[in-house]
Design a protein around this motif. Structure first.
Motif, PDB file in Angstrom:
ATOM      1  N   THR A   1      10.446  11.895  85.571  1.00  0.00           N
ATOM      2  CA  THR A   1      10.028  11.006  86.666  1.00  0.00           C
ATOM      3  C   THR A   1       8.528  10.975  86.896  1.00  0.00           C
ATOM      4  O   THR A   1       8.024  10.058  87.552  1.00  0.00           O
ATOM      5  CB  THR A   1      10.682  11.429  88.001  1.00  0.00           C
ATOM      6  N   GLY A   2       7.798  11.999  86.431  1.00  0.00           N
ATOM      7  CA  GLY A   2       6.371  12.080  86.711  1.00  0.00           C
ATOM      8  C   GLY A   2       6.057  12.621  88.091  1.00  0.00           C
ATOM      9  O   GLY A   2       4.906  12.563  88.532  1.00  0.00           O
ATOM     10  N   HIS A   3       7.058  13.170  88.791  1.00  0.00           N
ATOM     11  CA  HIS A   3       6.872  13.664  90.153  1.00  0.00           C
ATOM     12  C   HIS A   3       7.370  15.098  90.285  1.00  0.00           C
ATOM     13  O   HIS A   3       8.155  15.585  89.465  1.00  0.00           O
ATOM     14  CB  HIS A   3       7.625  12.784  91.157  1.00  0.00           C
ATOM     15  N   THR A   4       6.941  15.759  91.362  1.00  0.00           N
ATOM     16  CA  THR A   4       7.438  17.085  91.703  1.00  0.00           C
ATOM     17  C   THR A   4       8.564  16.951  92.717  1.00  0.00           C
ATOM     18  O   THR A   4       8.673  15.928  93.404  1.00  0.00           O
ATOM     19  CB  THR A   4       6.330  17.947  92.325  1.00  0.00           C
ATOM     20  N   PRO A   5       9.411  17.979  92.853  1.00  0.00           N
ATOM     21  CA  PRO A   5      10.437  17.922  93.904  1.00  0.00           C
ATOM     22  C   PRO A   5       9.834  17.735  95.278  1.00  0.00           C
ATOM     23  O   PRO A   5      10.374  16.984  96.111  1.00  0.00           O
ATOM     24  CB  PRO A   5      11.132  19.286  93.778  1.00  0.00           C
ATOM     25  N   GLU A   6       8.701  18.399  95.557  1.00  0.00           N
ATOM     26  CA  GLU A   6       8.067  18.292  96.866  1.00  0.00           C
ATOM     27  C   GLU A   6       7.681  16.855  97.179  1.00  0.00           C
ATOM     28  O   GLU A   6       7.783  16.408  98.333  1.00  0.00           O
ATOM     29  CB  GLU A   6       6.835  19.201  96.934  1.00  0.00           C
ATOM     30  N   GLU A   7       7.263  16.118  96.170  1.00  0.00           N
ATOM     31  CA  GLU A   7       6.906  14.710  96.391  1.00  0.00           C
ATOM     32  C   GLU A   7       8.131  13.876  96.731  1.00  0.00           C
ATOM     33  O   GLU A   7       8.048  12.955  97.546  1.00  0.00           O
ATOM     34  CB  GLU A   7       6.186  14.164  95.147  1.00  0.00           C
TER      35      GLU A   7
END
Length: 697
Positions: A238-244
């Motif tokens: 996804t290119g994202h972190t879980p926090e995002e």
């Protein structure tokens, strides 16, 4: 005379630097001709076969499934056949083979963990053709007394008219709107918990086949992003972190992953006309099912979930070796659909596919067990090449992270290996010839700091394959396609790699006073206890050199520890690992990476204190100081601290920043447990909190 002439030539040659050269030609020559290259992240030169690892690394023989219940039905061109040569293996004295049938496995609506058998075929004794609508099936064979002799599981990949029609129109729109130079298909194949060093050590046949026979290209400075699988593969996909996702998408981490399915690469590929597939080999410990509900709706066109659920619960075919499904390695069963996808879609560029698989079965609990799977994975790659259907396919062979637990994790080498997963790219030969400029950039980036974020951008780059030159990457970009040159001076912080997982730096055994040494350990301990609801009082060194620290009462352990007198003696041992992560403008050696606790709604402190024991310091296992060639002016010192706690003999590791001016310390980023805690934390549901809890009951 010669010097003057040479300066004149240089002035004319570099006329485009007109202003600078006119004002200071000597300075220009020094800065632009003789200047030193920018400092870069240097990964350690760890030897996978270092003799010091002999006591902690084991090698296992190839996975042997021959003693398990034999699979007596096999699939060939969508026809099931009875293998009469194997019948004696499942028949006892006096038993007589009667017949076989097969049943269809159906996923229960709105569930990713339940299934039904909805339809049973007619009996057959030799063969039976499968209708086009069958996808997940299990065959059963019986003796004359209707006792089950054997079962075999199959996931069928065939063109579905409705999907083909829909995806063909999407593909034509993609070509019309985006004008891609090429249409490439993708196999993204991952193995859990494998460092690049362990891959070389434990799976030499597979690795050599990738490089020598398939022309694979390996990245040498690929750094993990997080401790466990989910955030690592999430960044890749996804290119994202879980926090995002927690913050921006309001993602409920214990709910269905459908909440964020639109962000996955397979969804983007689907919109571009790709057939999509996902193969996961586990029932409950996959990245999308551990402490989560999985997917409410099928996330991809071809989803292997039903056959995995049914086969996992089959006691007859699982037997004593959990990595076998009958007399066939589970790896072979899981990847059989990949061979079908290659043969079904691979030869036609107008039927692209995006296929993702991730295997945890062999390596999840112990990375050394990878050696058991070398033969099976080598055979899979050999069979994949033999399909002769990879001419339009890119293969990404990757891991999420290195070993998280086990004896090797407690060694110096293990501290490196845990953060260095492997990654290989296999391109069609024509692609390398047609796009030499892309291959040249990729070759440069093999030795530049990269991560799962960069892999995500690379896959998107290949999916759209746009015309034109790709600009060089900048240090301001967290994610850079590997077909754009990554800056040499890139740091972990700039690449989005938390400091506690970055291997760019030098590790020293520092000269510390006893008070400082244990203050670092107690600071880490206090942080861990605070996660489960115990009040925190940070240790502080007073002017007299004593420690002020009120809650843990562990100072009595400080007196006779063998490493408590590091304020003199031998000079530090230096390990060459340069280039640690941080923001250049920061006064600290590591910025807080956003530890998991900060992004979670945790249970009330009082509730946790009733469930979990207060952890006490049993031993300080190691303290390493970390320095950095990229960033010289640091106001604080950073230490990687490893401690053992009681009860539970937990082994924990974290980064602690120490400010000499104030005599205080602070834990930076995540604290991670690096030994197993199975059975110790069952009273807590939260997967992150479990590592810090030793249940009182």
């Amino acid at each position: 005379m010669f010097v003057c002439a040479w300066l004149t030539v240089m002035y004319i040659f570099f006329y485009n630097e007109e202003t600078l050269v006119k004002k200071a030609p000597h300075a220009w020559l020094i800065n632009h001709v003789f200047r030193k290259p920018p400092p870069e992240c240097l990964f350690p030169r760890t030897d996978p076969f270092d003799p010091s690892l002999d006591d902690v690394v084991r090698t296992f023989p190839p996975l042997d499934c021959s003693n398990q219940t034999a699979n007596i039905v096999y699939l060939e061109k969508y026809v099931l056949y009875v293998n009469y040569t194997k019948l004696p293996l499942v028949l006892s004295a006096g038993q007589i083979f009667s017949h076989c049938w097969y049943k269809e496995i159906i996923r229960q609506k709105d569930w990713d963990t339940r299934f039904n058998f909805s339809w049973t075929s007619e009996n057959f004794t030799k063969s039976i053709a499968l209708p086009a609508w069958n996808e997940h099936i299990v065959s059963e064979c019986f003796d004359a007394n209707k006792t089950v002799l054997s079962r075999s599981y199959f996931h069928l990949i065939r063109k579905k008219p409705d999907i083909e029609k829909e995806q063909h129109h999407k593909y034509l729109d993609h070509v019309r709107v985006n004008s891609p130079l090429e249409t490439l298909s993708f196999f993204i194949i991952g193995i859990d918990g494998m460092s690049k060093q362990n891959f070389e050590r434990a799976m030499p046949k597979t690795r050599n086949f990738l490089i020598d026979k398939m022309g694979a290209i390996e990245l040498y400075k690929y750094n993990k992003l997080a401790f466990e699988t989910f955030p690592n593969v999430l960044a890749l996909l996804t290119g994202h972190t879980p926090e995002e996702f927690y913050r921006d998408w309001k993602y409920n981490r214990t709910g269905y992953v459908d909440q964020i399915n639109d962000a996955f690469l397979w969804t983007e590929a689907r919109k571009l006309g790709y057939r999509t597939a996902m193969m996961l080999d586990a029932q409950s410990i996959t990245a999308f099912h551990y402490q989560k509900k999985g997917f409410n709706e099928r996330p991809v066109h071809y989803y292997q979930r039903e056959t995995v659920l049914a086969s996992t619960r089959d006691k007859l075919m699982r037997g004593e070796e959990s990595n076998c499904l009958g007399d066939v390695p589970e790896v072979t069963v899981v990847h059989e659909p990949w061979l079908q996808i290659a043969r079904t879609f691979g030869k036609d560029r107008t039927t692209p596919f995006f296929a993702y698989s991730f295997a945890v079965g062999i390596t999840h609990d112990e990375s050394d067990l990878a050696s058991k799977g070398d033969e099976a994975y080598h055979k899979f790659l050999h069979d994949l090449v033999a399909t002769d259907s990879l001419n339009n396919t890119v293969i990404v062979w990757f891991s999420d992270h290195g070993p998280r637990f086990g004896p090797i994790r407690e060694t110096y080498h293990g501290r490196i290996e845990t953060s260095t997963p492997y990654i290989f790219f296999v391109f069609p030969p024509w692609f390398k010839r047609k796009y030499p400029h892309l291959m040249k950039t990729l070759e440069i980036n093999r030795n530049r700091l990269s991560s799962h974020f960069d892999l995500h951008e690379t896959l998107r780059d290949l999916m759209y394959m746009r015309k034109g030159q790709r600009p060089k990457g900048t240090v301001k970009e967290r994610a850079i396609s590997l077909f754009r040159e990554i800056p040499r001076e890139r740091t972990c912080a700039q690449a989005g790699i938390p400091g506690e997982f970055c291997v760019c730096g030098r590790f020293y055994e520092p000269k510390l006073t006893q008070a400082t040494y244990y203050m670092l350990a107690l600071t880490l301990l206090e942080k861990m206890n605070s996660f489960v609801g115990f009040a925190t009082t940070k240790p502080v060194i007073t002017d007299s050199g004593s420690i002020i620290q009120s809650t843990s009462g562990d100072q009595q352990l400080l007196k006779n520890h063998p490493m408590s007198s590091n304020n003199g003696g031998e000079s530090p041992t230096e390990f060459q690992i340069s280039g640690i992560a941080m923001n250049k403008n920061s006064s600290e050696s590591y910025g807080d990476s956003g530890a998991h606790a900060s992004s979670r709604t945790l249970p009330p402190a009082g509730e946790l204190r009733k469930l979990c024991a207060h952890l006490n310091l049993h031993k300080v296992e190691s303290v390493y100081q970390i320095t950095n060639d990229q960033l010289q002016s640091l106001k604080v010192k950073t230490y990687r601290v490893t401690i053992r706690t009681m009860p539970g003999s937990g082994l924990f590791e974290g980064l602690v920043n120490y400010d000499e001016a104030s005599g205080s310390a602070q834990v930076m980023g995540d604290v991670v447990r690096i030994n197993m805690y199975r059975g110790q934390a069952d009273c807590v549901v939260d997967p992150w909190l479990r590592q810090f809890c030793f249940c009182l009951k």
